[in-house]
Every structure is written in C-alpha cells, then in structure tokens.
Enzyme design. Structure first.
Site, PDB file in Angstrom:
ATOM      1  CG  LEU A  47      31.835 -37.408  16.319  1.00 13.10           C
ATOM      2  CD1 LEU A  47      32.194 -35.830  16.451  1.00 13.10           C
ATOM      3  CD2 LEU A  47      31.036 -37.502  15.253  1.00 13.10           C
ATOM      4  CG  ASP A  48      34.186 -42.979  12.650  1.00 10.76           C
ATOM      5  OD1 ASP A  48      33.676 -43.864  13.642  1.00 10.76           O
ATOM      6  OD2 ASP A  48      33.473 -43.407  11.708  1.00 10.76           O
TER       7      ASP A  48
END
Length: 305
Positions: A47-48
């Site tokens: 996940l960024d």
C-alpha cells in the site's frame, strides 16, 4: 561489550493491520514484527504511504500462503480530486496541469459504467514494477520515462459515494494488479478536467474486511501492557486468507504419506482445484491440488502450530 542478539519467537498467523497514513507497507510490517518479536514475517502486497486500510501481515507458517492473498481481489474507497493532475497520480506529487471543472455528479455517474468490467491500464511510472532490475519509481525520480505495456484488470465495483465541489468519493472493487491512481487519472481525463488521488483507503483484501483490522496504536498499547506475547491474541490462523477454499480431511494414514510428499485420495475431495487440508485431528497441515486422477498432491506444507 558485544551486543546480545535478540532471540525471535517462532509464531505463526496473520495480523490484519489498519495501515496508518505515511507508513510504507514494509515499515508497518517491521514495526509489528518488532512488537510481536516474530522470527519470520511478510506482507501481502504494498500500500502506498498515502494509503491506509487493510494490510494482512503474515508471520511464520502463514508466509507460505501470502502469494494467494496477493492474488486476491481488493476493495478501496478513494477521494478523486478533479481539476489537477500530478506527476505521481496522487496528492504527494507535483502539480502538472490545472483545468476548470465543469462536471458534476450526473456527469460522473454517466461515465463510470465505461470503467466497469475488464479494462486496460498502463501502469504508472511511480510504481514498484521493475525495468531491467530497477523499480520504475526510481527511474521516475531520476526524470526518466520508459514505455510500459498495458495490462488487463477487472473492475468489479465502481460507485460514486459522494460528490462535493471538485472532489468525488468512489468505492472500487477490483482484481489484483489494479492501480487506483491510474483508474482515477483515466476517469479524470474522460471527464475532461484531469484528476488525482487525494485519499485512498483499502477496505478489503480477499476475505478480509476493514472491520476486522487492528490499529498500530492498539498493538503498541498491548505490547506496553503485556509484552510480545500480548499480541498473540491478534493472530488469526494461518489459513484465514483461504477460507473460500474447500477443506479436505485426511485419515491418519493418508496424512502421514501426504506430509511426506505423496499424493493421496480423500473421500470428500472436489473434482479439481486447490484445497486446504487437515489431518484426522482437524489440524490444518497445508494446501494441495486435486489432480485429474482425483488424488491430492501437496503444494505447501506447514509445521504444527
């Protein structure tokens, strides 16, 4: 004085973390691994840092099945900022272009059906995909732009939840490999105003939902109150991410041979596909694949938990 090496614990299972804003997936994993004092750990897809939400963290024997979670469908809620584009496709990037926003809720709702079902995406330069061993985001930071092949993904759900001014909140259900930043950018271009991801929250990863997650603050508090072992209550079984798979039970005799690498038969096995396998004591012992002759071949085995 020589530094004493920390002896890590051999623990197995999955912790569903609500990843906090600003953390990389690996930084979140390493923080929880330290709190748990786990010997072996891995996550199931990045996940960024901008994104929050469901991040399954696998420990011990559960790491053997992380790939299957990586391949699973995902769910997101995202805020689309219309009227601007950035070099990263999200709020962390530099603004490239500003345009007037002359569209509203009705225009967005009329457009969304075009992006449901199988679609083609060109992965963003700011991604972890590699070219000649180098992550694309490193090339992008160096000012390079390389050609990327379009890839097919599936948007199972795409709904407009809110629309206020130049911002719209979308609910997305998608297949693995879908880039929400690219989806939002493509929608923005189709609307004629451009757009980027202002907020992103993962609400689902395979069978796991946001309501099942635990926060980093809760884990830190449990550690402060009771040490490493206090976090064990947050561990889900290693096969939690495979609950949709059929479960096959083996006799004591069959389980012995299966655990030694031999394909065996089971009366309750389906005709084909991947299955979870348990022994005569209902203990999960691994996953297998049903072959054409009806036997179950071992694919990944686990030690006793």
């Amino acid at each position: 004085m020589a530094q004493v090496k920390r002896i890590r614990r051999n623990v197995s299972g999955i912790i569903l973390l609500d990843k906090p804003l600003g953390f990389t997936s690996n930084a979140a994993l390493q923080k929880v691994r330290w709190l748990l004092n786990a010997e072996k750990a891995g996550h199931t897809g990045s996940l960024d840092p901008l994104a929050t939400g469901v991040l399954p963290l696998c420990f011990g024997e559960a790491t053997k099945f992380s790939q299957y979670l990586l391949d699973s469908d995902k769910g997101y809620e995202t805020v689309m900022q219309m009227g601007q584009t950035t070099n990263t496709g999200d709020a962390e990037g530099e603004v490239l272009q500003t345009r007037d926003v002359t569209v509203g809720r009705a225009d967005i709702e009329a457009l969304l059906p075009r992006f449901r079902g199988p679609i083609s995406q060109i992965p963003p330069m700011y991604s972890a995909l590699k070219r000649d061993g180098q992550p694309l985001y490193k090339l992008a930071r160096a000012g390079e732009v390389v050609e990327r092949e379009a890839r097919s993904v599936t948007i199972n759900r795409l709904e407009l939840l809110e629309c206020e001014g130049t911002r719209a909140r979308l609910s997305v259900g998608c297949s693995k490999g879908t880039y929400i930043r690219t989806l939002v950018e493509d929608i923005g271009e189709a609307l004629g105003c451009g757009a980027y991801v202002a907020e992103l929250r993962r609400t689902q990863a395979g069978p796991f939902a946001l309501a099942q997650t635990v926060t980093l603050e809760e884990l830190e508090q449990a550690h402060a109150d009771g040490g490493n072992e206090a976090l064990d209550r947050f561990l889900m079984p290693s096969d939690s991410g495979l609950q949709d798979w059929p479960m096959v039970s083996l006799s004591e005799h069959s389980a012995f041979y299966w655990l030694h690498g031999q394909a065996v038969r089971a009366p309750d096995a389906p005709q084909f596909g991947m299955v979870r396998v348990q022994d005569h004591n209902a203990r999960f012992i691994g996953i297998g694949e049903v072959s054409e002759d009806g036997r179950i071949a071992p694919r990944r085995l686990i030690r006793s938990e």
